[in-house]
Design an enzyme around this catalytic site. Structure first.
Site: not given
Length: 295
Positions: A17-18, A20, A166
């Site tokens: 996803s994204g 990547g 994060y």
């Protein structure tokens, strides 16, 4: 950037996803064999189907990197199914909505974003260090600048919010990159670098974050000149993976304009070495790796 990647095998976590996913398809278009790691089997199967008419190939490996036993099983599978890998790309990441623990009892964001790359590199280092152009690439973030590495509370028992967790994991990524580079023997051909892909509001990274964080991300994405497209982020990642200029550069934090100085915690030798030792303890391996191949 290198155009013919038919001789390259790239292990890419977070590739379903994204940006990547965009990078995985781009690399396969240029002939690479891309071993994509992700949690969602359906997304993995769709990606493999998309790659069937490309010059290279995409293989999917289902793995939840929160689990250390799964990381070890993934490494064993890679060693069994690929004669050699050329690039180990740690791109998987998450931002948990609240403090949660992994199956091993470790704060989840730290487990996935930092300890999984640390352990997977340990398990696979010998499998790619003899490649013609061996590389380790870690996806970091400029958000690391808002964090500090509190080694007395590495697992965030202080109640820090998801964005803090994060940011701290991304700071740990950079410290790991610099420390690994420092530990590699002088005659090693392995390069290790980390990259800030940009601010990508369209990613699913913060899907589990609190509403306030998700709103802030959405608002920031509307500010002209702030957001980065998935394609631009994928291009930046691919530069570190295959561009010749990063075949001889190591231990760098790379932003939109090339190598940049990260926050001081990432370069502080005392801090990063203590983080290395604590990480080894958390995943149950000896801290004195990598072992020099020659004396």
């Amino acid at each position: 950037m290198a155009d013919d990647l038919s001789a390259r095998t790239i292990l890419l976590t977070g590739g379903t996803s994204g940006f990547g996913r965009v990078a995985a398809l781009d690399l396969a278009k240029r002939g690479a064999t891309v071993a994509v790691v992700g949690r969602d089997e359906s997304k993995g199967a769709t990606l493999v189907e998309r790659s069937k008419d490309l010059a290279g190939t995409i293989a999917f490996h289902q793995a939840d990197l929160a689990s250390q036993s799964t990381v070890r099983s993934l490494a064993a599978t890679v060693e069994r199914e690929y004669d050699q890998i050329d690039v180990l790309a740690h791109n998987a990441g998450l931002s948990a909505g609240s403090r949660r623990e992994s199956p091993d009892g470790i704060e989840l964001t730290l487990a996935v974003n930092h300890l999984a790359p640390y352990l997977l590199t340990y398990e696979l280092l010998d499998h790619f260090c003899d490649a013609p152009d061996p590389r380790v690439v870690v996806t970091a973030s400029d958000i690391h600048r808002r964090a500090t590495l509190d080694l007395d509370d590495l697992q965030l028992m202080d109640g820090s919010d998801s964005l803090d967790a994060y940011a701290r994991s991304k700071l740990a990524n950079i410290a790991f990159t610099i420390e690994l580079d420092d530990r590699l023997p002088d005659d090693s051909a392995v390069t290790v670098n980390c990259v800030h892909p940009g601010f990508i509001p369209s990613t699913d990274l913060f899907r589990d974050a609190p509403l306030r964080t998700r709103l802030l991300v959405r608002i920031a994405g509307l500010v002209p000149g702030v957001a980065t497209s998935k394609q631009a982020a994928a291009d930046r990642l691919q530069t570190l993976l295959v561009d010749p200029q990063y075949g001889s550069v190591s231990g760098q934090y790379v932003g939109s304009d090339g190598p940049a100085d990260p926050a001081s915690d990432a370069t502080n030798q005392v801090v990063r070495r203590r983080l290395w030792e604590m990480s080894a303890e958390l995943v149950g391996i000896p801290p004195d790796w990598p072992t020099p191949r020659t004396n």
